[in-house]
Design a protein around this motif. Structure first.
Motif, short mmCIF file in Angstrom:
data_model
loop_
_atom_site.label_atom_id
_atom_site.label_comp_id
_atom_site.label_asym_id
_atom_site.label_seq_id
_atom_site.Cartn_x
_atom_site.Cartn_y
_atom_site.Cartn_z
N ILE A 1 1.03 -0.94 0.87
CA ILE A 1 0.41 0.27 -0.23
C ILE A 1 1.17 1.11 -0.02
CG2 ILE A 1 -1.83 1.12 1.33
CD1 ILE A 1 -2.36 -1.75 2.36
N SER A 2 0.67 1.71 -1.29
CA SER A 2 1.65 3.01 -1.05
C SER A 2 0.87 4.87 -0.49
CB SER A 2 2.15 3.60 -2.51
OG SER A 2 2.75 2.21 -3.29
N SER B 1 -13.03 -1.36 -6.06
CA SER B 1 -13.11 -2.44 -6.66
C SER B 1 -12.03 -2.74 -6.87
CB SER B 1 -13.36 -1.94 -8.29
OG SER B 1 -12.42 -0.80 -9.30
N SER B 2 -11.02 -2.42 -5.63
CA SER B 2 -9.24 -2.80 -6.08
C SER B 2 -9.39 -4.20 -4.26
CB SER B 2 -8.60 -1.51 -5.48
OG SER B 2 -7.56 -1.92 -5.08
N ALA B 3 -8.52 -4.90 -5.21
CA ALA B 3 -7.91 -5.82 -4.06
C ALA B 3 -7.37 -5.44 -2.57
CB ALA B 3 -7.90 -7.01 -5.16
N LEU B 4 -6.70 -4.35 -2.91
CA LEU B 4 -5.90 -3.78 -2.01
C LEU B 4 -6.95 -3.23 -0.77
CD1 LEU B 4 -3.62 -1.29 -3.31
CD2 LEU B 4 -3.30 -3.31 -1.91
N ARG C 1 -8.25 -2.10 5.20
CA ARG C 1 -8.97 -2.34 6.19
C ARG C 1 -9.03 -3.10 7.53
NH1 ARG C 1 -15.11 -2.56 2.26
NH2 ARG C 1 -15.20 -0.39 3.03
N SER C 2 -8.21 -4.05 6.70
CA SER C 2 -7.22 -4.99 8.09
C SER C 2 -6.84 -4.72 8.94
CB SER C 2 -7.42 -6.33 6.83
OG SER C 2 -6.41 -6.46 6.67
#
Length: 567
Positions: A201-202, A214-217, A222-223
């Motif tokens: 994560i940048s 829609s992003s997989a990030l 969130r975790s």
């Protein structure tokens, strides 16, 4: 307009004479010059020596301007500095019992720098032109020490900052806060690098991120324990870095130091305010001199431009001038491509009557006389070839329609009220100028009032000038009779020919071109030309009417002569 409680002329006289116009034409460049104008000293009888001193100062300023024109760029630079002067008098007076704001200190620093520049530029011009110092009331004061108060580092930049130089404590506090801020930033950057390395994560330079739904990030963000959600909409979710406890503690310490910095800056501003308060007398003296210099320079520029001359001040009550010009009328004529006809006159205590046709410029002559006296007593040079003036105790002018609808008075009623007030307030050495008195009533009563007024004024030590249409026997009343030369000496055949082929709208201007507005002394009423009939004839009034009018004049003249012989 002056420090004395004594009044030289009322508002209407200052306006009607053209004095306000002249003062409004002075190119004063600074608020302090305007203060000098507002406090301009007015000179009354008994103050002749002081007025001569003012003229001597003005003479030296004019010499300075003429010589400084050789260094045009330097002179223009000096004027630019005057434009830079801001009115900081309120801040200067506040400094004694208040803490000045940073904005006020900024303005004062700019003021002090401009004051210092003016001193340098004046000194440079004096040295380059090999001049003596300017007169003391106008010579700028050296004020680098004022700049040093607000510019201890000597940067001489038009900005203000509470420098570390003012306080070792402030210097240390700022250093501590800077170190803490740097450490906080460094820690945050380290956490950002770990997030990018471990979670992919940048974060932005502001340590936050917006992730599309829609992003997989999104689930990973969130975790993540190092991120906290701060907003969400229908397409994305925003996260910010969650600061660890040690960073929060550092921020808290930085905020405490920031509070201490504000308190120390307040203390510094208080010290600076006290320093300025300690210089208040010097600052106000310096600004007073700059205001006087600005005022005298503006007057000097005006006098040079309008070819004004220093009047000779005498002790006796009189006024005499040659080829005087009314600046406002001259400017209006110049705008139309016309030349001004100068006026010469000699007046002393007594009554003078000015006669002539309505187009003859009687009212302008009256205004010019009052203007010349007022300008002198305001310490101004005069627009003429030469002048000799003895000061008046007051200058009063009654001119134009004074009708007051609000008070329900007729033109004549208002005129009489105004005349009453003028006569009540006038004392010895007054100048009283009255235009067409009693013109708003019937001719018989009007002539009687005019004669009564002349008789009243003759008994007093006033310079009195009256314009009138009424036939006044000046020999009987021992008054000076002045006549606007008007169309006397004009080639009427040439004028008639020019009028005949002109458009109706041009005829008045053509007559004005031939009109001689200068004044001449009349020794015999037979010399007085009847310009009203000449103008009426030229403009095409039926010859029968003109001849009837001439007959009426001659008959009345014969009756008056017979009456005088019998008496």
């Amino acid at each position: 307009m002056h420090s004395s409680n004594k009044r030289l002329a009322n508002v209407k006289t200052r306006e009607e004479s053209g004095l306000n116009y002249v003062l409004g034409q002075l190119n004063i460049k600074s608020p302090y010059g305007n203060i000098a104008l507002k406090n301009n000293r007015i000179f009354f009888p008994g103050m002749e020596a002081e007025l001569r001193e003012i003229f001597q100062i003005q003479e030296k300023i004019i010499d300075f301007i003429r010589l400084a024109e050789k260094e045009k760029a330097a002179l223009d630079g000096l004027y630019e500095e005057f434009y830079e002067l801001k009115d900081c008098t309120q801040s200067i007076s506040r400094a004694g019992g208040n803490i000045l704001t940073e904005t006020e200190l900024f303005d004062l620093k700019g003021l002090f720098i401009a004051m210092s520049h003016i001193y340098s530029k004046v000194s440079m011009l004096i040295n380059q032109l090999d001049l003596h110092k300017l007169p003391e009331p106008c010579m700028p004061l050296e004020c680098e020490h004022l700049v040093d108060i607000l510019d201890p580092n000597g940067e001489r930049m038009p900005s203000f900052y509470i420098y570390d130089t003012y306080s070792e404590k402030l210097k240390q506090l700022r250093a501590d806060k800077k170190s803490l801020d740097k450490e906080v930033r460094s820690n945050l950057k380290e956490i950002r690098r770990e997030l990018e390395k471990n979670e992919g994560i940048s974060l932005t330079p502001k340590f936050d991120i917006v992730i599309p739904k829609s992003s997989a990030l999104l689930d990973k963000a969130r975790s993540c324990e190092l991120l906290v959600q701060n907003h969400e909409d229908y397409v994305s979710v925003g996260f910010a870095m969650k600061e660890p406890e040690h960073i929060s503690q550092m921020r808290g310490r930085a905020e405490e130091i920031a509070t201490l910095i504000e308190e120390e800056e307040l203390s510094v501003r208080e010290q600076l305010s006290q320093s300025i308060a300690g210089e208040e007398k010097f600052i106000l003296d310096a600004l007073g001199r700059l205001g006087q210099l600005d005022f005298y320079l503006a007057k000097g520029e005006y006098f040079i431009k309008h070819n004004c001359k220093k009047p000779e001040i005498v002790s006796e009550h009189m006024i005499s001038f040659k080829d005087a010009r009314h600046p406002r009328v001259e400017a209006l004529l110049a705008a139309k491509g016309k030349e001004y006809c100068p006026i010469s006159i000699e007046l002393e205590d007594g009554v003078a009557c000015i006669t002539g046709a309505n187009m003859g410029g009687k009212t302008i002559s009256l205004k010019l006389i009052s203007l010349m006296m007022l300008m002198t007593q305001y310490g101004l040079y005069l627009p003429c070839e030469w002048a000799k003036v003895g000061l008046s105790s007051s200058v009063s002018m009654l001119v134009g329609d004074s009708q007051s609808i609000e008070r329900g008075l007729s033109s004549f009623g208002s005129e009489m009220e105004e005349l009453k007030l003028i006569l009540q307030l006038s004392q010895d050495r007054a100048m009283i100028l009255i235009d067409e008195i009693a013109s708003g009533t019937n001719p018989i009563e009007g002539l009687a009032l005019t004669k009564g007024l002349i008789s009243y004024l003759m008994k007093r030590q006033y310079i009195s000038v009256i314009t009138t249409h009424f036939e006044v026997d000046f020999a009987e009343h021992n008054i000076t009779s002045l006549q606007v030369r008007g169309l006397s000496g004009v080639d009427f055949n040439k004028l008639d020919k020019e009028i005949r082929y002109a458009k109706p709208s041009e005829r008045i201007d053509i007559i004005g071109k031939y009109m001689d507005y200068s004044l001449c002394k009349v020794e015999d009423d037979k010399q007085v030309p009847k310009d009203a009939l000449n103008i009426a004839k030229i403009l095409g009034i039926d010859e029968e009417i003109i001849q009837c009018a001439r007959t009426y004049i001659n008959v009345n003249k014969e009756r008056a002569d017979e009456k005088q012989i019998k008496s």
